[in-house]
Design an enzyme around this catalytic site. Structure first.
Site, mmCIF file in Angstrom:
data_model
loop_
_atom_site.group_PDB
_atom_site.id
_atom_site.type_symbol
_atom_site.label_atom_id
_atom_site.label_comp_id
_atom_site.label_asym_id
_atom_site.label_seq_id
_atom_site.Cartn_x
_atom_site.Cartn_y
_atom_site.Cartn_z
ATOM 1 N N SER A 24 0.881 -1.096 -0.027
ATOM 2 C CA SER A 24 0.011 0.013 -0.035
ATOM 3 C C SER A 24 0.992 1.279 0.013
ATOM 4 O O SER A 24 0.344 2.541 0.117
ATOM 5 C CB SER A 24 -1.150 -0.126 1.236
ATOM 6 N N ASN A 111 -2.174 -2.872 13.305
ATOM 7 C CA ASN A 111 -3.535 -2.613 13.053
ATOM 8 C C ASN A 111 -4.054 -1.479 14.001
ATOM 9 O O ASN A 111 -4.784 -0.575 13.249
ATOM 10 C CB ASN A 111 -4.365 -3.812 13.810
ATOM 11 N N THR A 156 -40.364 25.621 -10.762
ATOM 12 C CA THR A 156 -40.830 24.107 -10.395
ATOM 13 C C THR A 156 -40.930 23.424 -11.734
ATOM 14 O O THR A 156 -41.438 24.187 -12.339
ATOM 15 C CB THR A 156 -41.953 24.090 -9.682
ATOM 16 N N HIS A 157 -40.288 22.328 -11.827
ATOM 17 C CA HIS A 157 -40.518 21.549 -13.000
ATOM 18 C C HIS A 157 -39.857 22.237 -14.156
ATOM 19 O O HIS A 157 -40.325 22.084 -15.444
ATOM 20 C CB HIS A 157 -42.139 21.249 -13.495
ATOM 21 N N SER A 278 -14.089 25.943 -28.079
ATOM 22 C CA SER A 278 -14.228 24.689 -29.272
ATOM 23 C C SER A 278 -13.192 24.502 -30.022
ATOM 24 O O SER A 278 -12.583 25.491 -30.691
ATOM 25 C CB SER A 278 -15.540 24.633 -29.765
ATOM 26 N N LYS A 284 -17.885 29.426 -29.703
ATOM 27 C CA LYS A 284 -18.233 28.492 -28.558
ATOM 28 C C LYS A 284 -17.606 29.211 -27.302
ATOM 29 O O LYS A 284 -16.183 29.422 -27.323
ATOM 30 C CB LYS A 284 -17.926 27.164 -28.383
ATOM 31 N N ASN A 286 -17.695 27.378 -23.728
ATOM 32 C CA ASN A 286 -18.236 26.351 -22.731
ATOM 33 C C ASN A 286 -17.818 26.387 -21.459
ATOM 34 O O ASN A 286 -16.807 26.676 -20.815
ATOM 35 C CB ASN A 286 -17.652 24.915 -23.431
ATOM 36 N N GLU A 291 -19.203 21.686 -15.589
ATOM 37 C CA GLU A 291 -19.438 20.261 -16.017
ATOM 38 C C GLU A 291 -18.598 19.554 -15.312
ATOM 39 O O GLU A 291 -19.217 18.290 -14.968
ATOM 40 C CB GLU A 291 -19.477 20.296 -17.642
ATOM 41 N N TYR A 318 -9.526 -6.750 12.341
ATOM 42 C CA TYR A 318 -8.880 -6.126 11.206
ATOM 43 C C TYR A 318 -8.498 -7.418 10.221
ATOM 44 O O TYR A 318 -8.572 -8.659 10.402
ATOM 45 C CB TYR A 318 -7.265 -5.849 11.311
ATOM 46 N N GLN A 323 -7.532 -2.229 3.943
ATOM 47 C CA GLN A 323 -6.345 -1.537 2.928
ATOM 48 C C GLN A 323 -7.057 -0.759 1.990
ATOM 49 O O GLN A 323 -6.842 0.204 1.515
ATOM 50 C CB GLN A 323 -5.169 -2.279 2.759
ATOM 51 N N LYS A 326 -8.371 3.408 1.513
ATOM 52 C CA LYS A 326 -7.750 4.690 1.453
ATOM 53 C C LYS A 326 -7.867 5.462 0.213
ATOM 54 O O LYS A 326 -7.938 6.565 0.338
ATOM 55 C CB LYS A 326 -6.108 4.256 1.880
#
Ligand code: ARG
Length: 462
Positions: A24, A111, A156-157, A278, A284, A286, A291, A318, A323, A326
């Site tokens: 690890s 441990n 709403t909606h 773009s 463009k 963006n 995003e 343990y 392990q 992490k």
């Protein structure tokens, strides 16, 4: 011969592939400072209780501090053969100071050592995350203070519903992030338990002073059960659950920035520094970073489901499975903190096109509820008022005008209760100002909300 620190009872070594598979060190080296801090406290505790000599403890502490400096200076190469950060550091220590180094692991197991390291690391990470969340809330509060009188439509909606202010909108997100801060602080309290002394699982026969070690390391409590102390990862799961909720909040906000930033909405313009072009379409701009934060929510949910699945059905105490706690959480800490910082700067540098918001809030029959409320104020039942205003909307829509563009005589055809004061009462400004209950969009109500958030922000729960 097996040269591992634990190699005494082995005749053969693991092969290269399994060694790599089991190691690890590539990721747990992130916890080097916590591992060293834990070992220093443990060594001092051993000496305090007369389990090792003061001289040995001093040599250990000096050796560990010099290893710490070497790691910080980038002078150390960790070795895969030593599997993890714990054995890498112990090996380096013994190479540096000789015999005394071999005494460090008295009364301790990897441990309880790894349980300690990850708790220390999570405590530090929680503070970093709450700091970033607080910074974001401060920025939102500052923006809200500038836009107490900026009307905008709310939906709403995804259909225009009622008028609010930009301040009210921004404070909605401030509330979400305040709850996130609270959740992280709650988790901090449950993380604040010191596991050393649990040993492998059944404690130890050495007369350790667990309270002393806890104090040295800044823990409020000691873990109450050795078996639980080495096998609990609830606090990692909690961080990931809190992070998932915070990313969900960021993702909703990003989604709105993405469409508010379209030509169709035009409510905001993200700064050039938070937009990309773009490679084919020259026009463009963006909203890539909004995003991307929205997208990164996926890996955080993934990490949560990952660790929940790792822990499911794990027998006490343990197991090597653990392990796997992490990488997901380290990635999440990084993802969440970076997303928060990027988002904070992105919103702070955005331009709010208040004219467009105001215009949009005045269109789309957004004051239809107000017109119904006007009739209710003159004695009609709300249900009847709703039906009448529905008919007015249909009529106005056919004429391609707003309700308040209609003449009083036209309104009176729908109900004789309409009087000249209707126009003022259903205006954008009045309809917002009249929603002055606590929690509403009226200026005084939003100011009260802002004050409450500012007071809460000053509190440091840990
Ligand atoms: N690298 C291990 C982990 O991250 C440390 C604990 C190992 N303990 C053990 N008994 N193998 O979980």
């Amino acid at each position: 011969m097996n040269k591992k620190l634990w190699g005494g009872r082995f005749k053969q070594s693991v092969n290269k592939m399994t060694e790599q598979f089991g190691a690890s060190i590539e990721f747990d080296q992130t916890m080097y400072a916590e591992d060293i801090a834990g070992s220093i406290a443990h060594a001092k505790g051993l000496a305090k209780q007369g389990i090792i000599s003061q001289a040995d403890a001093q040599a250990i502490v000096a050796g560990l501090n010099s290893i710490l400096n070497d790691i910080k200076a980038g002078k150390i190469e960790f070795s895969l053969e030593d599997e993890d950060i714990h054995m890498n550091i112990e090996r380096m220590l013994t190479e540096k100071i000789g015999e005394a180094g071999k005494k460090l692991h008295t009364g301790r197991s990897r441990n309880d050592q790894v349980a300690l390291d990850i708790r220390l690391y999570m405590k530090k990470s929680i503070i970093e995350t709450t700091d970033n969340l607080k910074q974001l809330v401060s920025v939102l509060v500052g923006l809200a203070e500038n836009h107490l009188d900026t009307p905008m439509p709310a939906y709403t909606h995804m259909q225009k519903a009622q008028a609010i202010t930009l301040a009210h909108y921004l404070m909605a997100y401030a509330q979400m992030f305040m709850r996130d801060i609270d959740r992280f602080y709650d988790t901090f309290e449950r993380t604040d338990y010191m596991p050393l002394g649990a040993g492998a699982l059944a404690g130890t026969t050495y007369p350790l002073d667990r309270e002393y070690v806890a104090k040295e390391l800044g823990f409020k409590h000691i873990a109450a059960n050795s078996l639980d102390a080495v096998s609990d990862r609830d606090f990692v799961i909690e961080y990931l659950a809190n992070a998932s909720i915070a990313m969900m909040h960021l993702s909703r906000f990003c989604e709105e920035l993405v469409y508010f930033n379209t030509q169709e909405f035009g409510f905001i313009t993200l700064a050039d520094t938070y937009s990309t072009g773009s490679s084919i379409m020259p026009q463009k701009k963006n909203p890539d970073f909004a995003e991307l934060i929205r997208g990164k929510t996926g890996r955080v949910y993934g990490a949560l489901v990952g660790i929940l699945t790792v822990m499911k059905a794990l027998p006490l105490a343990y197991n090597k499975d653990m392990q796997e706690d992490k990488e997901g959480v380290f990635d999440t800490i990084d993802t969440l903190n970076t997303s928060l910082k990027v988002f904070t700067d992105m919103i702070a540098t955005a331009t709010f096109n208040t004219g467009k918001m105001r215009y949009s809030a005045g269109k789309g029959f957004i004051n239809a509820t107000e017109v119904a409320d006007y009739l209710v104020g003159r004695g009609m039942s709300f249900r009847d008022a709703h039906t009448i205003v529905g008919k007015i909307v249909l009529y106005a829509e056919n004429q391609n005008v707003s309700i308040d563009d209609l003449k009083l005589a036209q309104l009176k055809e729908f109900s004789p209760l309409f009087e000249p004061d209707v126009y003022k009462q259903v205006s954008l400004e009045t309809s917002i100002a009249r929603r002055s209950l606590p929690g509403g969009p009226a200026k005084q109500a939003v100011l009260a909300q802002i004050k409450q958030v500012k007071d809460q922000l000053k509190l440091n729960r840990v």
